[in-house]
Write a protein that holds these residues in place. Structure first.
Motif, short mmCIF file in Angstrom:
data_model
loop_
_atom_site.label_atom_id
_atom_site.label_comp_id
_atom_site.label_asym_id
_atom_site.label_seq_id
_atom_site.Cartn_x
_atom_site.Cartn_y
_atom_site.Cartn_z
N GLU A 108 0.85 -1.18 0.00
CA GLU A 108 0.00 0.00 0.00
C GLU A 108 0.89 1.23 0.00
O GLU A 108 2.01 1.20 0.50
CB GLU A 108 -0.89 0.03 1.25
N TYR A 109 0.37 2.37 -0.52
CA TYR A 109 1.19 3.59 -0.52
C TYR A 109 0.36 4.86 -0.59
O TYR A 109 0.89 5.93 -0.90
CB TYR A 109 2.21 3.55 -1.68
N HIS A 117 1.43 10.53 5.62
CA HIS A 117 1.54 9.09 5.89
C HIS A 117 1.42 8.82 7.39
O HIS A 117 2.31 8.24 8.02
CB HIS A 117 2.83 8.53 5.30
N HIS A 121 1.80 3.97 5.43
CA HIS A 121 1.70 3.15 4.23
C HIS A 121 3.00 3.13 3.43
O HIS A 121 3.23 2.20 2.64
CB HIS A 121 0.54 3.62 3.36
N HIS A 185 1.46 -4.33 8.57
CA HIS A 185 1.00 -2.96 8.81
C HIS A 185 1.66 -2.40 10.06
O HIS A 185 1.68 -3.06 11.11
CB HIS A 185 -0.52 -2.99 8.99
#
Length: 459
Positions: A108-109, A117, A121, A185
């Motif tokens: 993910e980004y 952020h 991510h 995560h």
């Protein structure tokens, strides 16, 4: 869903000593690329982009995997894969027979509005890339030729914070040929599993009639009254909500001027519950609150569901147990009190992935006690200190993937966990999607209580 033909179980099982050496090689490969990985993370962190607009991040990720300086055989990179800011990078045989065991690593980004952020991510992108490099490097270190029984894919998945890019990719078939998927995560602790819950987003619009608020208010129909009543109705509903249910929202439009009776108001709410069954019940009750406010004020109400519902993440205890064992070897300290399993949590479109392919979504400490979705976490996710912990999580993921490939019977245990969990949820999946949520967006219409209105924004 899932592969049409069964995948092989991968190469023959390795002895514990041989597998241990292979895991050590994976960790060494990750360390060899630590500088490149840190630079990749920093580039994404320094230029935060919102859902479906991650053009700079997409470019950074595809350049990274296309780079000739990466050790080992080249990756086959597909930019703009099914979505404009998604990508796919593959390593492995192009046309094997029989079909190889196919492992996927997700990146993910996307960022958050205003605070960048703040969910880390950029680190999710880094850990997915690093873990894939580790597994690839370990497999390439085996006696030549490289094993034809394993294929590795890295998927760039946009729009987790809003929109559900993974769900778009599921619908486009991106996960059909994957056997097991991995991602990790950042958080405040190391945990193999958090109870990420199901989520339904809803936008509610009230239509009234404008009038002069002082001279002749009786001529107006006050849409703001409807919005306030709906908000208060939900507040009253909380008394009868389960402790694990969450309803939170905002009034996005409350009128234009105090001396004009508002003719239009708009609210946005997120509804969350630990299962699809509970989410269906909560959604129906919330929509009754919205409709009741319309009745009381004589407004018309339009209730529109979000682009996608996020499903709860299904546990895969075989993967979790293996990840914990590998993480402990690396010095990770996992939460021992399982009371957090019934505590508050967020939602992710990775939950939808776990309904179509076995997967694991662990959380990892990054050296900070800052909370996600805060400015402090934005700073923490861009810090040098976070790099050690991110690469450690990547090593644990890579080691877990190697266990899936080379440990006898582990892959079948993972598949059996997946079968049992999806079987348990299957009936609720059908019910929540089509039967007990009567006023959410369908494929071509938006529900307006009392009438049907064409949905101009239907996907």
């Amino acid at each position: 869903m899932g592969p049409q033909e069964p995948a092989r179980s991968g190469p023959a099982a390795l002895s514990p000593a041989a597998l241990g050496k292979l895991k050590q090689r994976a960790a060494e490969c990750i360390e060899l690329s630590a500088g490149r990985l840190s630079a990749l993370s920093r580039e994404i962190w320094s230029r935060p982009e919102l859902a479906y607009e991650e053009h700079q991040a997409h470019g950074a990720m595809t350049r990274f995997f296309a780079c000739a300086e990466l050790p080992g055989a080249a990756w086959a990179v597909q930019p703009h894969y099914k979505l404009d800011t998604a990508f796919r990078a593959e390593w492995g045989p192009a046309a094997p027979a029989p079909r190889p065991l196919h492992l996927g690593f997700l990146c993910e980004y996307d960022a958050l509005p205003g605070i960048g952020h703040a969910c880390g991510h950029n680190l999710i992108a880094e850990v997915g890339a690093a873990a894939a490099l580790g597994v690839k490097g370990a497999l390439e270190s085996l006696p030549q030729p490289p094993p034809a029984a394993v294929k590795i894919t890295v998927l760039g998945t946009p729009a987790e914070e809003g929109g559900g890019g993974k769900i778009d990719l599921i619908e486009a078939g991106a996960f059909d040929d994957l056997d097991v998927v991995f991602m990790a995560h950042p958080a405040q602790d190391d945990a193999a599993y958090f109870p990420d819950v199901a989520e339904h987003d809803v936008t509610v619009k009230y239509y009234g009639k404008a009038s002069h608020a002082a001279a002749y208010p009786w001529e107006g129909i006050n849409a703001l009254d409807a919005a306030v009543l709906a908000y208060n109705n939900l507040s009253v509903l909380r008394q009868q909500m389960k402790p694990t249910w969450r309803v939170h929202g905002i009034i996005k439009n409350g009128g234009v001027k105090p001396n004009i009776i508002p003719s239009y108001t708009e609210l946005e709410f997120y509804l969350r519950a630990p299962s699809l069954k509970d989410l269906a019940i909560l959604t129906e009750r919330a929509e009754n609150c919205f409709k009741a406010a319309a009745v009381a004020t004589e407004c018309k109400v339009e209730i529109k569901g979000g682009r996608h519902d996020y499903y709860n993440v299904l546990q895969n205890k075989s993967l979790e147990k293996t990840y914990i064992e590998n993480g402990k070897e690396l010095g990770m300290k996992f939460l021992s009190d399982e009371s957090f399993l019934n505590g508050p949590s967020g939602s992710t479109d990775f939950g939808n992935v776990t309904y179509v392919v076995p997967g694991i979504h662990p959380y990892f400490y990054i050296g900070s006690d800052a909370l996600n979705h805060t400015e402090q976490y934005t700073a923490a996710s861009g810090s040098q200190e976070a790099q050690f912990y991110t690469l450690r999580a990547a090593k644990a993921l890579a080691m877990t993937a190697l266990d899936v490939i080379f440990k006898a019977d582990l892959l079948e245990k993972v598949r059996e966990d997946f079968r049992q969990m999806t079987l348990k949820e299957e009936g609720h999946l059908n019910m929540s999607t089509w039967k007990t949520i009567p006023v959410v967006e369908t494929s071509d219409k938006t529900s307006v209580w009392g009438e049907e209105k064409p949905n101009e924004n239907a996907s």
